[in-house]
Design a protein around this motif. Sequence first.
Motif, PDB file in Angstrom:
ATOM      1  N   HIS A  92      32.235  45.639  56.799  1.00 55.66           N
ATOM      2  CA  HIS A  92      31.372  45.398  57.952  1.00 55.66           C
ATOM      3  C   HIS A  92      30.204  46.384  57.966  1.00 55.66           C
ATOM      4  N   ARG A  93      30.485  47.631  57.639  1.00 52.64           N
ATOM      5  CA  ARG A  93      29.418  48.643  57.652  1.00 52.64           C
ATOM      6  C   ARG A  93      28.385  48.361  56.567  1.00 52.64           C
ATOM      7  N   LEU A  94      28.847  48.046  55.369  1.00 52.29           N
ATOM      8  CA  LEU A  94      27.935  47.789  54.257  1.00 52.29           C
ATOM      9  C   LEU A  94      27.162  46.485  54.439  1.00 52.29           C
ATOM     10  N   ALA A  95      27.754  45.547  55.168  1.00 49.29           N
ATOM     11  CA  ALA A  95      27.042  44.294  55.450  1.00 49.29           C
ATOM     12  C   ALA A  95      25.788  44.544  56.281  1.00 49.29           C
ATOM     13  N   ASP A  96      25.758  45.649  57.026  1.00 45.83           N
ATOM     14  CA  ASP A  96      24.576  45.984  57.818  1.00 45.83           C
ATOM     15  C   ASP A  96      23.351  46.223  56.948  1.00 45.83           C
ATOM     16  N   VAL A  97      23.581  46.608  55.675  1.00 54.51           N
ATOM     17  CA  VAL A  97      22.460  46.794  54.747  1.00 54.51           C
ATOM     18  C   VAL A  97      22.511  45.753  53.629  1.00 54.51           C
ATOM     19  N   ASP A  98      23.241  44.667  53.898  1.00 50.40           N
ATOM     20  CA  ASP A  98      23.302  43.519  52.991  1.00 50.40           C
ATOM     21  C   ASP A  98      23.956  43.842  51.657  1.00 50.40           C
ATOM     22  N   PHE A  99      24.994  44.665  51.688  1.00 48.16           N
ATOM     23  CA  PHE A  99      25.811  44.926  50.514  1.00 48.16           C
ATOM     24  C   PHE A  99      27.170  44.249  50.689  1.00 48.16           C
ATOM     25  N   THR A 100      27.786  43.888  49.583  1.00 55.07           N
ATOM     26  CA  THR A 100      29.091  43.240  49.597  1.00 55.07           C
ATOM     27  C   THR A 100      30.132  44.131  48.929  1.00 55.07           C
ATOM     28  N   VAL A 101      31.395  43.869  49.258  1.00 55.40           N
ATOM     29  CA  VAL A 101      32.515  44.549  48.608  1.00 55.40           C
ATOM     30  C   VAL A 101      33.432  43.488  48.029  1.00 55.40           C
ATOM     31  N   SER A 102      33.731  43.588  46.748  1.00 57.62           N
ATOM     32  CA  SER A 102      34.653  42.648  46.108  1.00 57.62           C
ATOM     33  C   SER A 102      35.533  43.409  45.134  1.00 57.62           C
ATOM     34  N   THR A 103      36.558  42.734  44.644  1.00 59.12           N
ATOM     35  CA  THR A 103      37.458  43.327  43.660  1.00 59.12           C
ATOM     36  C   THR A 103      37.252  42.650  42.318  1.00 59.12           C
ATOM     37  N   VAL A 104      37.054  43.453  41.286  1.00 57.47           N
ATOM     38  CA  VAL A 104      36.951  42.922  39.930  1.00 57.47           C
ATOM     39  C   VAL A 104      38.117  43.487  39.117  1.00 57.47           C
ATOM     40  N   THR A 105      38.598  42.675  38.206  1.00 59.28           N
ATOM     41  CA  THR A 105      39.760  43.047  37.399  1.00 59.28           C
ATOM     42  C   THR A 105      39.415  42.932  35.928  1.00 59.28           C
ATOM     43  N   GLU A 106      39.767  43.944  35.176  1.00 60.73           N
ATOM     44  CA  GLU A 106      39.572  43.870  33.731  1.00 60.73           C
ATOM     45  C   GLU A 106      40.395  42.706  33.183  1.00 60.73           C
ATOM     46  N   PRO A 107      39.894  41.981  32.194  1.00 62.82           N
ATOM     47  CA  PRO A 107      40.627  40.832  31.646  1.00 62.82           C
ATOM     48  C   PRO A 107      42.027  41.210  31.173  1.00 62.82           C
ATOM     49  N   GLY A 108      42.916  40.230  31.237  1.00 67.54           N
ATOM     50  CA  GLY A 108      44.278  40.460  30.772  1.00 67.54           C
ATOM     51  C   GLY A 108      45.145  41.204  31.763  1.00 67.54           C
ATOM     52  N   GLY A 109      44.813  41.094  33.064  1.00 68.05           N
ATOM     53  CA  GLY A 109      45.645  41.744  34.083  1.00 68.05           C
ATOM     54  C   GLY A 109      45.500  43.245  34.077  1.00 68.05           C
ATOM     55  N   GLY A 110      44.316  43.750  33.736  1.00 72.53           N
ATOM     56  CA  GLY A 110      44.092  45.180  33.625  1.00 72.53           C
ATOM     57  C   GLY A 110      43.730  45.853  34.929  1.00 72.53           C
ATOM     58  N   ARG A 111      42.960  46.912  34.803  1.00 63.80           N
ATOM     59  CA  ARG A 111      42.611  47.751  35.938  1.00 63.80           C
ATOM     60  C   ARG A 111      41.763  46.994  36.958  1.00 63.80           C
ATOM     61  N   ARG A 112      41.902  47.419  38.216  1.00 64.42           N
ATOM     62  CA  ARG A 112      41.149  46.809  39.309  1.00 64.42           C
ATOM     63  C   ARG A 112      40.130  47.815  39.854  1.00 64.42           C
ATOM     64  N   PHE A 113      38.951  47.293  40.159  1.00 67.84           N
ATOM     65  CA  PHE A 113      37.896  48.137  40.712  1.00 67.84           C
ATOM     66  C   PHE A 113      37.282  47.459  41.929  1.00 67.84           C
ATOM     67  N   ALA A 114      36.973  48.250  42.933  1.00 70.67           N
ATOM     68  CA  ALA A 114      36.150  47.753  44.030  1.00 70.67           C
ATOM     69  C   ALA A 114      34.701  47.808  43.570  1.00 70.67           C
ATOM     70  N   GLU A 115      33.995  46.709  43.751  1.00 67.75           N
ATOM     71  CA  GLU A 115      32.580  46.645  43.390  1.00 67.75           C
ATOM     72  C   GLU A 115      31.744  46.569  44.659  1.00 67.75           C
ATOM     73  N   VAL A 116      30.830  47.502  44.806  1.00 73.33           N
ATOM     74  CA  VAL A 116      29.894  47.491  45.924  1.00 73.33           C
ATOM     75  C   VAL A 116      28.538  47.090  45.354  1.00 73.33           C
ATOM     76  N   ALA A 117      28.041  45.925  45.753  1.00 71.54           N
ATOM     77  CA  ALA A 117      26.844  45.355  45.138  1.00 71.54           C
ATOM     78  C   ALA A 117      25.873  44.851  46.202  1.00 71.54           C
ATOM     79  N   ASP A 118      24.614  44.834  45.833  1.00 69.36           N
ATOM     80  CA  ASP A 118      23.522  44.439  46.712  1.00 69.36           C
ATOM     81  C   ASP A 118      23.299  42.932  46.622  1.00 69.36           C
ATOM     82  N   ARG A 119      23.296  42.264  47.770  1.00 70.61           N
ATOM     83  CA  ARG A 119      23.046  40.814  47.766  1.00 70.61           C
ATOM     84  C   ARG A 119      21.639  40.471  47.284  1.00 70.61           C
TER      85      ARG A 119
END
Length: 320
Positions: free
Chosen positions: A97-124
């Motif tokens: 909600h806070r990052l949406a105020d500056v039009d940024f998103t939060v999503s989860t990306v996963t390395e292929p093959g069921g690997g590590r997970r990262f939160a991605e903070v990206a600009d729309r």
Amino acid sequence: MKNFRTRLMAIAKKLGVFAAATAAALSLVQCDSGPSGKNLPDKDRKPSGPGLEQLITDYTSGFHEDSGYRRPTREDRRTMAAGIALLLDHRRTEAKHRLADVDFTVSTVTEPGGGRRFAEVADRSEGGAAPRGWGRVYIDLDSPVRWSVQVPHPVADRYTERLGAELMSRAPGGVLIIAGAHRKAGRGDEADVAHRRDSVFHAMCDELVRRGVPGVQLHGMDDSSAPEHDVVASTGRGREAVAEGRGLADALRERGYDVCRAWARSCPLAGRSNVQGRAAATRGVPFLHVEFGPRIREDRARSGEAAEALADVTRTWRRR
């Protein structure tokens, strides 16, 4: 006539019951054939696809000197830092909600093959005609955060973005902060985030410093900048990371690379004016400023050796 109408009404009633029963049955079949609620994909989770390195190199592929940059306001910087702080505190919904105020998103990306997970903070605005160039953040979701890797000059310092991604994939507990524009994209030096305090990049690095999180900042130098050396390693304005710097220099020397150790002698490109390093020194937080020559950055095997040497340093920070 009356009996005929009664029979018609009875038939219609039976047909109505049959239709309702048929609709209910079809509904049950349709519900049973689809995914159950617990198997529905997380709306914040990106489908399994390219790994972290590919995501980042795809992101930076459009960076060039004329790609544009918009200087953030003080409120923009504060909002970004607050959003990152909430994510680090595991308050994801509030962070979104806070990052949406500056039009940024939060999503989860996963390395292929069921690997590590990262939160991605990206600009729309990344895909728009006039991207702001405020950068991205990746946070390890599978380990406690212990260190950061910073890439202030992606593309301009060729392949440093790739090296940062490789380090994140090799060592747990990291936060990757990557600038969102070529260092020459803005007016004057406003997009050169390693030397500006009024950037989103600096605001996010400063939030990590405020929490005492050590950092390593990756740069790329030309052969002519330090012709006798493959790497220039420095602790910037501080000396809190001298032991880690020695460990990195020793590991690189064992792999056949010549390292200029800026804490022990005069070296070019020692990063004394780097603003993230100055902020770390002010708070007594370990910080390394590392310049890699093209011999290392342009060769995949050699960049892998450099990433592993850097990963060894982050493992010592994880024990703090």
